[in-house]
Design a protein around this motif. Structure first.
Motif, PDB file in Angstrom:
ATOM      1  N   ARG A  85     -37.673  13.291   1.992  1.00  0.00           N
ATOM      2  CA  ARG A  85     -37.458  13.722   0.914  1.00  0.00           C
ATOM      3  C   ARG A  85     -36.313  13.130   0.934  1.00  0.00           C
ATOM      4  NH1 ARG A  85     -39.544  19.438   2.352  1.00  0.00           N
ATOM      5  NH2 ARG A  85     -40.901  19.301   0.997  1.00  0.00           N
ATOM      6  N   VAL A  91     -36.964   8.755  -3.113  1.00  0.00           N
ATOM      7  CA  VAL A  91     -36.971   9.923  -4.565  1.00  0.00           C
ATOM      8  C   VAL A  91     -37.075   9.129  -5.663  1.00  0.00           C
ATOM      9  CG1 VAL A  91     -35.052  11.198  -5.571  1.00  0.00           C
ATOM     10  CG2 VAL A  91     -35.965  11.491  -2.964  1.00  0.00           C
ATOM     11  N   LEU A  94     -40.989   8.285  -6.324  1.00  0.00           N
ATOM     12  CA  LEU A  94     -42.200   9.606  -5.933  1.00  0.00           C
ATOM     13  C   LEU A  94     -41.878  10.709  -7.460  1.00  0.00           C
ATOM     14  CD1 LEU A  94     -42.979   9.695  -2.769  1.00  0.00           C
ATOM     15  CD2 LEU A  94     -44.003   8.944  -4.464  1.00  0.00           C
ATOM     16  N   THR A  96     -38.554  13.518  -7.880  1.00  0.00           N
ATOM     17  CA  THR A  96     -38.266  14.907  -7.503  1.00  0.00           C
ATOM     18  C   THR A  96     -39.183  16.687  -8.089  1.00  0.00           C
ATOM     19  OG1 THR A  96     -35.883  15.420  -8.105  1.00  0.00           O
ATOM     20  CG2 THR A  96     -36.243  14.252  -6.236  1.00  0.00           C
ATOM     21  N   ILE A  98     -40.481  16.325  -3.618  1.00  0.00           N
ATOM     22  CA  ILE A  98     -41.322  15.866  -2.654  1.00  0.00           C
ATOM     23  C   ILE A  98     -42.427  16.892  -1.761  1.00  0.00           C
ATOM     24  CG2 ILE A  98     -41.716  13.943  -1.326  1.00  0.00           C
ATOM     25  CD1 ILE A  98     -39.502  12.622  -2.277  1.00  0.00           C
ATOM     26  N   VAL A 135     -47.806  12.856   0.707  1.00  0.00           N
ATOM     27  CA  VAL A 135     -46.921  13.214  -0.182  1.00  0.00           C
ATOM     28  C   VAL A 135     -46.825  13.243  -1.588  1.00  0.00           C
ATOM     29  CG1 VAL A 135     -44.689  12.192   1.378  1.00  0.00           C
ATOM     30  CG2 VAL A 135     -45.078  11.342   0.344  1.00  0.00           C
ATOM     31  N   GLU A 136     -46.169  13.810  -2.412  1.00  0.00           N
ATOM     32  CA  GLU A 136     -46.835  13.503  -3.922  1.00  0.00           C
ATOM     33  C   GLU A 136     -45.242  14.358  -4.725  1.00  0.00           C
ATOM     34  OE1 GLU A 136     -49.421  18.007  -4.997  1.00  0.00           O
ATOM     35  OE2 GLU A 136     -50.324  15.359  -3.890  1.00  0.00           O
ATOM     36  N   GLY A 137     -44.939  13.396  -6.082  1.00  0.00           N
ATOM     37  CA  GLY A 137     -43.629  14.042  -6.617  1.00  0.00           C
ATOM     38  C   GLY A 137     -44.086  14.042  -8.278  1.00  0.00           C
ATOM     39  N   GLU A 141     -47.388   9.672  -6.302  1.00  0.00           N
ATOM     40  CA  GLU A 141     -47.745   9.706  -4.194  1.00  0.00           C
ATOM     41  C   GLU A 141     -47.453   8.868  -3.776  1.00  0.00           C
ATOM     42  OE1 GLU A 141     -52.054  10.335  -5.587  1.00  0.00           O
ATOM     43  OE2 GLU A 141     -51.657  11.457  -5.320  1.00  0.00           O
TER      44      GLU A 141
END
Length: 191
Positions: A85, A91, A94, A96, A98, A135-137, A141
């Motif tokens: 993050r 950032v 992805l 925010t 995250i 992780v995904e935003g 991802e």
């Protein structure tokens, strides 16, 4: 006409052994074999209670150390996600906020996603923690991979932490968040 049953000279017996309650004797009134039996029963009872207390304590310690210990998988995951993050490049890719989670699941209960991790030993007998999470935003991802090595103080030290971003609109990319080639090796001061 009802016939009466003859009364026997035998004293009446209680219906069960549990109903038969004798007066408890004082220790001084017990014979040596009775003292041995009484002491053995008391000691056994205390031993069972003590074993139960030790078992409950051990289970409690295991749970608390797994959830809140600095070397637990839960703590390592939280720390690694925080590093992801705080990485500016991730950032940017992805977006925010995250979010991080374990293995994909077809279940409607999203919180049951297990974080894949394992501890392996290398040739020198050092422990390595390998972990994978997702992780995904809002924009993209990725899949995070990390390896940690136990140092001389028995704490985990990052060897690497990177996130693979699959191709699509952008080209596939690997972003290194942490890389320490010398992880787990003694520092010059430690020799």
């Amino acid at each position: 006409m009802a016939t009466e049953q003859p009364k026997s000279n035998r004293p009446e017996r209680p219906l069960s052994a549990l109903a038969h309650h004798t007066e408890k004797k004082q220790w001084k009134d017990l014979s040596t074999p009775e003292k041995v039996v009484t002491a053995t029963k008391t000691t056994t009872n205390y031993a069972v209670v003590a074993a139960g207390v030790v078992l409950v304590g051990a289970i409690g310690y295991a749970i608390v150390s797994e959830l809140f210990g600095s070397n637990s998988d839960t703590h390592v995951f939280g720390d690694a996600l925080e590093k992801v993050r705080n990485n500016e490049k991730l950032v940017e890719i992805l977006g925010t906020p995250i979010k991080g989670h374990g293995e994909p699941s077809s279940s409607s209960r999203r919180r049951n996603r297990r974080i894949h991790s394992q501890v392996v030993l290398d040739i020198e007998g050092k422990e390595h923690l390998l972990m994978r999470f997702y992780v995904e935003g809002p924009d993209n991802e990725g899949t995070a991979h990390l390896e940690m090595v136990k140092d001389q103080r028995n704490n985990w030290e990052y060897k690497y932490l990177f996130v693979d971003i699959p191709g699509g609109v952008r080209a596939a990319e690997r972003v290194f968040v942490e890389y320490n080639r010398d992880a787990g090796k003694p520092a010059i001061d430690d020799k």
